[in-house]
Motif scaffolding. Structure first.
Motif, PDB file in Angstrom:
ATOM      1  N   ARG A 107      13.725  43.653  40.887  1.00 57.98           N
ATOM      2  CA  ARG A 107      13.634  44.855  40.063  1.00 57.98           C
ATOM      3  C   ARG A 107      12.540  45.828  40.498  1.00 57.98           C
ATOM      4  N   THR A 108      11.479  45.330  41.150  1.00 53.74           N
ATOM      5  CA  THR A 108      10.361  46.207  41.501  1.00 53.74           C
ATOM      6  C   THR A 108       9.772  45.790  42.843  1.00 53.74           C
ATOM      7  N   VAL A 109       9.398  46.792  43.651  1.00 52.30           N
ATOM      8  CA  VAL A 109       8.677  46.576  44.908  1.00 52.30           C
ATOM      9  C   VAL A 109       7.358  47.324  44.801  1.00 52.30           C
ATOM     10  N   HIS A 110       6.253  46.622  45.087  1.00 48.74           N
ATOM     11  CA  HIS A 110       4.922  47.200  44.873  1.00 48.74           C
ATOM     12  C   HIS A 110       4.018  46.890  46.059  1.00 48.74           C
ATOM     13  N   ARG A 111       3.186  47.838  46.422  1.00 50.06           N
ATOM     14  CA  ARG A 111       2.225  47.648  47.510  1.00 50.06           C
ATOM     15  C   ARG A 111       0.815  47.679  46.931  1.00 50.06           C
ATOM     16  N   ILE A 112       0.066  46.606  47.146  1.00 51.23           N
ATOM     17  CA  ILE A 112      -1.304  46.505  46.612  1.00 51.23           C
ATOM     18  C   ILE A 112      -2.191  47.565  47.268  1.00 51.23           C
ATOM     19  N   ALA A 146      -2.975  52.888  48.178  1.00 53.84           N
ATOM     20  CA  ALA A 146      -2.925  51.433  48.370  1.00 53.84           C
ATOM     21  C   ALA A 146      -4.030  50.985  49.313  1.00 53.84           C
ATOM     22  N   ARG A 147      -4.457  49.743  49.149  1.00 56.84           N
ATOM     23  CA  ARG A 147      -5.446  49.154  50.055  1.00 56.84           C
ATOM     24  C   ARG A 147      -4.788  48.489  51.256  1.00 56.84           C
ATOM     25  N   LEU A 197       3.771  46.086  36.188  1.00 56.54           N
ATOM     26  CA  LEU A 197       3.515  47.380  35.554  1.00 56.54           C
ATOM     27  C   LEU A 197       2.147  47.951  35.893  1.00 56.54           C
ATOM     28  N   ARG A 198       1.156  47.061  36.103  1.00 59.66           N
ATOM     29  CA  ARG A 198      -0.214  47.561  36.188  1.00 59.66           C
ATOM     30  C   ARG A 198      -1.033  46.948  37.318  1.00 59.66           C
ATOM     31  N   ALA A 199      -0.394  46.401  38.335  1.00 58.35           N
ATOM     32  CA  ALA A 199      -1.157  45.941  39.497  1.00 58.35           C
ATOM     33  C   ALA A 199      -1.743  47.146  40.220  1.00 58.35           C
ATOM     34  N   GLY A 231      -6.701  38.597  31.812  1.00 56.70           N
ATOM     35  CA  GLY A 231      -5.360  38.771  31.256  1.00 56.70           C
ATOM     36  C   GLY A 231      -4.724  40.008  31.858  1.00 56.70           C
ATOM     37  N   ASP A 232      -4.535  41.033  31.032  1.00 58.93           N
ATOM     38  CA  ASP A 232      -3.977  42.296  31.501  1.00 58.93           C
ATOM     39  C   ASP A 232      -5.115  43.277  31.789  1.00 58.93           C
ATOM     40  N   ASP A 233      -4.799  44.373  32.477  1.00 60.16           N
ATOM     41  CA  ASP A 233      -5.774  45.431  32.723  1.00 60.16           C
ATOM     42  C   ASP A 233      -5.069  46.784  32.666  1.00 60.16           C
ATOM     43  N   PRO A 234      -5.042  47.421  31.494  1.00 59.94           N
ATOM     44  CA  PRO A 234      -4.368  48.718  31.367  1.00 59.94           C
ATOM     45  C   PRO A 234      -4.923  49.782  32.308  1.00 59.94           C
ATOM     46  N   ALA A 235      -6.173  49.618  32.755  1.00 60.73           N
ATOM     47  CA  ALA A 235      -6.777  50.612  33.650  1.00 60.73           C
ATOM     48  C   ALA A 235      -6.277  50.484  35.085  1.00 60.73           C
ATOM     49  N   ARG A 236      -5.580  49.404  35.409  1.00 55.83           N
ATOM     50  CA  ARG A 236      -5.009  49.177  36.740  1.00 55.83           C
ATOM     51  C   ARG A 236      -6.076  49.082  37.832  1.00 55.83           C
ATOM     52  N   THR A 237      -7.232  48.569  37.477  1.00 57.05           N
ATOM     53  CA  THR A 237      -8.271  48.349  38.484  1.00 57.05           C
ATOM     54  C   THR A 237      -8.296  46.904  38.963  1.00 57.05           C
ATOM     55  N   ALA A 238      -7.694  46.003  38.179  1.00 50.68           N
ATOM     56  CA  ALA A 238      -7.701  44.575  38.505  1.00 50.68           C
ATOM     57  C   ALA A 238      -6.283  44.026  38.402  1.00 50.68           C
TER      58      ALA A 238
END
Length: 536
Positions: free
Chosen positions: A531-536, A69-70, A444-446, A427-434
């Motif tokens: 439902r989800t907890v996420h850290r950038i 994470a950043r 799902l992909r942040a 839009g979306d980014d399957p690579a999870r870079t953006a």
């Protein structure tokens, strides 16, 4: 790795509802000078998943880093985030066939007595039909926490009274139909009128001060009623809307009962009325100032900043220099930027973007015909600009109606993307870079690390920290698809975990409870649907 930008205002103090809304930093806090006093720093790996590194000066944690994470959590000067009631005006610019719908930022209207179709809205007018005598009709805003308030209503009847009086009132301190206060304009057959300030308690009405005679009227002339309540003091003005508002209060009274409650409108045809049905037409309902009995406030010493790249788990000299430079800094961080879009936040424009507005109070989205708010306001729509993304191409300049608005995921992208440097996808980014556009795709992909996820129930939140993203299935869809996102802010003064998010009912970013508690505790909508907890 570069330190934070040069010092800039990290707080604002705006007035929304007559009380302080904004961020305040404690004065004379020695932790603001931590960069001068830090000695040797020790990096201590913490057990558990994801891997985290605690950076300490002696026994005191200075920073917390998460592998992948950043986000960096830093100890710093104490600050308090506060939000009070947002002023609003309801001009009834919508179409509702059997209720009054939602006011712009004041909450949903609730109606009591009569049929649903007795309460309608056509553009410019909210109507209450009185089809029977001696049965009051009530329309109130679903906000039970209002105490001090300055509120006004404009309205008129479509027929003059016959047989008995017609009256409409501005309700305040409203608990229910039999327990509330009101300032009531009474229109009598023959054209006389009077103002009555009343308290109805347990179905018994008390006149709080002698009735005041008002200028005679035809019975269909529009009237305005204004109530200003400050503590136990109630001040009331009533006048014919076509004229200027009086400079003096028509009546004043002190009363300590029902100090907290809703505001709204009451209409009544007295026993003996012979011209029914009659319609009360309300053209404006405005709260210019208001305070909640309990103002949401979060106080802590946590500051959230972002590294230029995800932490790889290795403590380096360059990383230590960055943490030292950040120590004690009050330059704007993620939470400061996030709070610069709530009610009362001052406008800031960017010279680099041609004067585009990049900070300041935001709405949720333009109003649809039925009065609901449209989704779709991304960060560049708030600014009124086209945008070329590193992932996904270019989005055109928005229509003017989208300016100054941010939906829930657009708000996250404004804070973490535009102001904090996380790359953004069109839009979306399957690579999870953006950072994707929609909340579902973000969940799902942040970029970053997912701390907890669950299906059909809230996940564990033991690792939750300020700045983490919270994802909700607020509409409780069968598929469990995420439809809302917020930023965890911290624990409030009542030990409830609060978050910031952009929502339709409050019309924009909020940490408050209008339209449902912005908390993860109890039985509220968001407490149930996390439902989800996420850290950038």
């Amino acid at each position: 790795m570069a330190p934070a930008a040069a010092a800039a205002p990290a707080a604002f103090a705006g007035t929304a509802g007559g009380s302080l809304t904004g961020v305040t930093i404690a004065g004379n806090d020695a932790s603001a000078y931590a960069s001068l006093s830090l000695g040797t720093l020790t990096a201590v790996p913490l057990s558990g998943t994801p891997a985290q590194l605690s950076v300490r000066h002696g026994d005191t944690e200075v920073a917390l880093l998460t592998t992948g994470a950043r986000t960096v959590r830093l100890a710093g000067p104490e600050r308090t985030f506060v939000e009070n009631k947002k002023p609003f005006t309801d001009d009834f610019d919508r179409e509702r066939p059997a209720d009054w719908g939602n006011s712009p930022a004041g909450g949903a209207w609730s109606t009591v007595n009569g049929a649903d179709t007795d309460y309608t809205v056509r553009p410019g007018t909210g109507t209450i039909v009185l089809s029977s005598a001696n049965l009051s009709r009530h329309a109130t805003l679903l906000d039970d926490m209002i105490t001090d308030v300055d509120v006004r209503v404009d309205g008129s009847f479509d027929r003059a009274p016959a047989g008995a009086a017609l009256s409409f009132a501005l309700s305040f301190g409203y608990q229910d139909t039999k327990n509330h206060c009101r300032a009531r304009v009474v229109l009598n057959p023959g054209g006389t009128a009077e103002l009555r300030i009343e308290r109805e308690q347990a179905d018994t009405t008390t006149l709080l001060t002698p009735a005041v005679a008002l200028p005679s009227s035809s019975g269909t002339v529009p009237w305005s009623i204004r109530v200003r309540r400050t503590g136990d003091l109630v001040e009331v003005r009533a006048w014919q809307t076509a004229g200027a508002e009086p400079t003096a209060w028509t009546a004043k009274v002190t009363d300590s009962v029902f100090r907290q409650g809703r505001v709204g409108v009451r209409a009544l045809a007295s026993t003996g009325s012979t011209n029914l049905p009659v319609r009360l037409r309300v053209t404006r309902f405005r709260v210019t100032e208001g305070s909640w009995a309990v103002t949401p406030a979060v106080t802590h010493r946590e500051w959230i900043r972002l590294l230029p790249e995800p932490f790889d788990g290795v403590w380096t000299t360059a990383l230590e220099q960055t943490v030292r430079a950040w120590a004690g800094s009050t330059a704007p961080d993620v939470l400061a930027y996030a709070f610069m879009f709530v009610a009362g936040a001052p406008e800031v424009r960017s010279v680099a973007l041609g004067g585009a507005r990049v900070l300041g109070e935001a709405g949720y989205g333009p109003t649809a015909a039925d009065g609901t708010r449209d989704e779709g306001a991304d960060f560049h729509e708030y600014m009124g600009l086209p945008w070329t993304f590193p992932v996904g191409g270019t989005s055109p300049a928005p229509d003017d109606s989208w300016h100054d608005n941010l939906d829930c995921s657009g708000y996250i992208r404004m804070v973490y993307g535009h102001h904090s440097g996380v790359p953004l996808a069109a839009g979306d980014d399957p690579a999870r870079t953006a950072l994707p556009r929609r909340s579902h795709d973000q969940s799902l992909r942040a970029p970053g690390v997912t701390l907890a996820r669950a299906v059909g129930q809230p996940p564990a939140t033991s690792q939750l920290r300020p700045g983490d993203l919270l994802f909700f299935d607020a509409e409780a869809s069968e598929s469990g698809e995420i439809d809302h996102v917020g930023i965890y802010l911290g624990t409030d003064h009542a030990d409830r975990r609060r978050f910031l998010s952009s929502r339709k009912t409050p019309n924009g970013p909020t940490m408050a409870d209008l339209g449902g508690p912005s908390t993860l505790d109890g039985e509220g909508l968001y407490a149930r649907t996390l439902r989800t907890v996420h850290r950038i």
